[in-house]
Design a protein around this motif. Structure first.
Motif, PDB file in Angstrom:
ATOM      1  N   ALA A 109       0.835  -1.198   0.000  1.00  0.00           N
ATOM      2  CA  ALA A 109       0.000   0.000   0.000  1.00  0.00           C
ATOM      3  C   ALA A 109       0.870   1.248   0.000  1.00  0.00           C
ATOM      4  N   GLY A 110       0.240   2.371  -0.282  1.00  0.00           N
ATOM      5  CA  GLY A 110       0.942   3.653  -0.317  1.00  0.00           C
ATOM      6  C   GLY A 110       1.624   4.008   0.996  1.00  0.00           C
ATOM      7  N   ASP A 111       1.130   3.474   2.111  1.00  0.00           N
ATOM      8  CA  ASP A 111       1.736   3.753   3.419  1.00  0.00           C
ATOM      9  C   ASP A 111       2.815   2.733   3.792  1.00  0.00           C
ATOM     10  N   GLY A 112       3.150   1.827   2.834  1.00  0.00           N
ATOM     11  CA  GLY A 112       4.199   0.838   3.078  1.00  0.00           C
ATOM     12  C   GLY A 112       3.704  -0.483   3.620  1.00  0.00           C
ATOM     13  N   HIS A 113       2.427  -0.578   3.991  1.00  0.00           N
ATOM     14  CA  HIS A 113       1.861  -1.825   4.520  1.00  0.00           C
ATOM     15  C   HIS A 113       1.815  -2.886   3.420  1.00  0.00           C
ATOM     16  N   ARG A 114       2.343  -4.071   3.715  1.00  0.00           N
ATOM     17  CA  ARG A 114       2.300  -5.187   2.760  1.00  0.00           C
ATOM     18  C   ARG A 114       1.157  -6.120   3.129  1.00  0.00           C
ATOM     19  N   PHE A 115       0.456  -6.620   2.115  1.00  0.00           N
ATOM     20  CA  PHE A 115      -0.668  -7.527   2.358  1.00  0.00           C
ATOM     21  C   PHE A 115      -0.891  -8.404   1.130  1.00  0.00           C
ATOM     22  N   ASP A 116      -1.626  -9.488   1.331  1.00  0.00           N
ATOM     23  CA  ASP A 116      -1.978 -10.391   0.240  1.00  0.00           C
ATOM     24  C   ASP A 116      -3.413 -10.136  -0.193  1.00  0.00           C
ATOM     25  N   ALA A 117      -3.644 -10.200  -1.492  1.00  0.00           N
ATOM     26  CA  ALA A 117      -4.988 -10.133  -2.054  1.00  0.00           C
ATOM     27  C   ALA A 117      -5.327 -11.525  -2.561  1.00  0.00           C
ATOM     28  N   ALA A 118      -6.338 -12.140  -1.989  1.00  0.00           N
ATOM     29  CA  ALA A 118      -6.706 -13.513  -2.345  1.00  0.00           C
ATOM     30  C   ALA A 118      -7.359 -13.575  -3.723  1.00  0.00           C
ATOM     31  N   ILE A 119      -7.050 -14.644  -4.442  1.00  0.00           N
ATOM     32  CA  ILE A 119      -7.703 -14.951  -5.715  1.00  0.00           C
ATOM     33  C   ILE A 119      -8.515 -16.211  -5.463  1.00  0.00           C
ATOM     34  N   ALA A 120      -9.833 -16.082  -5.452  1.00  0.00           N
ATOM     35  CA  ALA A 120     -10.715 -17.216  -5.164  1.00  0.00           C
ATOM     36  C   ALA A 120     -10.575 -18.285  -6.255  1.00  0.00           C
ATOM     37  N   PRO A 121     -10.813 -19.550  -5.889  1.00  0.00           N
ATOM     38  CA  PRO A 121     -10.724 -20.620  -6.889  1.00  0.00           C
ATOM     39  C   PRO A 121     -11.691 -20.399  -8.051  1.00  0.00           C
ATOM     40  N   PHE A 122     -11.221 -20.735  -9.243  1.00  0.00           N
ATOM     41  CA  PHE A 122     -12.084 -20.729 -10.419  1.00  0.00           C
ATOM     42  C   PHE A 122     -11.759 -21.952 -11.268  1.00  0.00           C
ATOM     43  N   MET A 123     -12.733 -22.346 -12.082  1.00  0.00           N
ATOM     44  CA  MET A 123     -12.672 -23.589 -12.843  1.00  0.00           C
ATOM     45  C   MET A 123     -12.018 -23.380 -14.200  1.00  0.00           C
ATOM     46  N   LEU A 124     -11.227 -24.368 -14.595  1.00  0.00           N
ATOM     47  CA  LEU A 124     -10.694 -24.478 -15.954  1.00  0.00           C
ATOM     48  C   LEU A 124     -11.363 -25.725 -16.536  1.00  0.00           C
ATOM     49  N   ALA A 125     -12.083 -25.587 -17.617  1.00  0.00           N
ATOM     50  CA  ALA A 125     -12.795 -26.743 -18.154  1.00  0.00           C
ATOM     51  C   ALA A 125     -12.976 -26.637 -19.664  1.00  0.00           C
ATOM     52  N   MET A 126     -12.628 -27.709 -20.336  1.00  0.00           N
ATOM     53  CA  MET A 126     -12.876 -27.834 -21.771  1.00  0.00           C
ATOM     54  C   MET A 126     -14.406 -27.874 -21.957  1.00  0.00           C
ATOM     55  N   PRO A 127     -14.929 -27.212 -22.979  1.00  0.00           N
ATOM     56  CA  PRO A 127     -16.397 -27.229 -23.178  1.00  0.00           C
ATOM     57  C   PRO A 127     -16.940 -28.652 -23.295  1.00  0.00           C
ATOM     58  N   HIS A 128     -18.111 -28.843 -22.761  1.00  0.00           N
ATOM     59  CA  HIS A 128     -18.877 -30.093 -22.847  1.00  0.00           C
ATOM     60  C   HIS A 128     -18.268 -31.231 -22.030  1.00  0.00           C
ATOM     61  N   VAL A 129     -17.293 -30.921 -21.163  1.00  0.00           N
ATOM     62  CA  VAL A 129     -16.716 -31.952 -20.300  1.00  0.00           C
ATOM     63  C   VAL A 129     -17.521 -32.053 -19.003  1.00  0.00           C
ATOM     64  N   LEU A 130     -17.955 -30.891 -18.493  1.00  0.00           N
ATOM     65  CA  LEU A 130     -18.765 -30.852 -17.275  1.00  0.00           C
ATOM     66  C   LEU A 130     -20.220 -30.601 -17.640  1.00  0.00           C
ATOM     67  N   HIS A 131     -21.127 -31.114 -16.838  1.00  0.00           N
ATOM     68  CA  HIS A 131     -22.563 -30.914 -17.114  1.00  0.00           C
ATOM     69  C   HIS A 131     -23.132 -29.877 -16.205  1.00  0.00           C
TER      70      HIS A 131
END
Length: 131
Positions: A109-131
């Motif tokens: 951050a601008g004040d020097g504070h370090r932190f993590d920003a979470a990236i929520a899980p998301f799906m990778l899927a070839m079309p028509h593989v999952l229903h």
């Protein structure tokens, strides 16, 4: 959502991600599946924040895990003022037609504070593989 009476938290990064299968670069017969993912990073806090590095965890359909660590994203370390967004597209390769990704961005951050920003899980899927 904050109201006029509620101040913004100083450190809040919102991340949204969406993946798509890249058929033109994939070779299913060789267990080579290519995915593009589109990410939007928004500074929802009251402090400017700069993305320093990334950590991705990619898990394929067999449970094989790849971890990716690196400086910035797509060669950049964007600095986001409060309310600003940054979008980019990148990609990954897996041995299965289905998997997931999640992770975090390491921010300062601008004040020097370090932190993590979470990236929520998301799906990778070839079309028509999952229903």
């Amino acid at each position: 959502m904050s109201t006029p009476d509620t101040p913004l938290p100083p450190y809040r990064i919102e991340v949204s991600a969406k993946a798509e299968y890249v058929a033109a670069q994939s070779r299913p017969e060789d267990e080579h599946y290519v995915f593009a993912y589109h990410v939007t990073i928004r500074n929802a806090g009251s402090q400017p924040a700069q993305l320093l590095s990334r950590h991705w965890v990619i898990t394929d359909g067999n449970g094989k895990v790849q971890e990716v660590h690196g400086q910035g994203v797509i060669g950049e370390q964007p600095l986001l003022a409060p309310g600003e967004s940054f979008g980019y597209t990148s990609g990954c390769v897996m041995e299965t037609p289905v998997g997931t990704m999640h992770g975090s961005y390491q921010m300062v951050a601008g004040d020097g504070h370090r932190f993590d920003a979470a990236i929520a899980p998301f799906m990778l899927a070839m079309p028509h593989v999952l229903h």
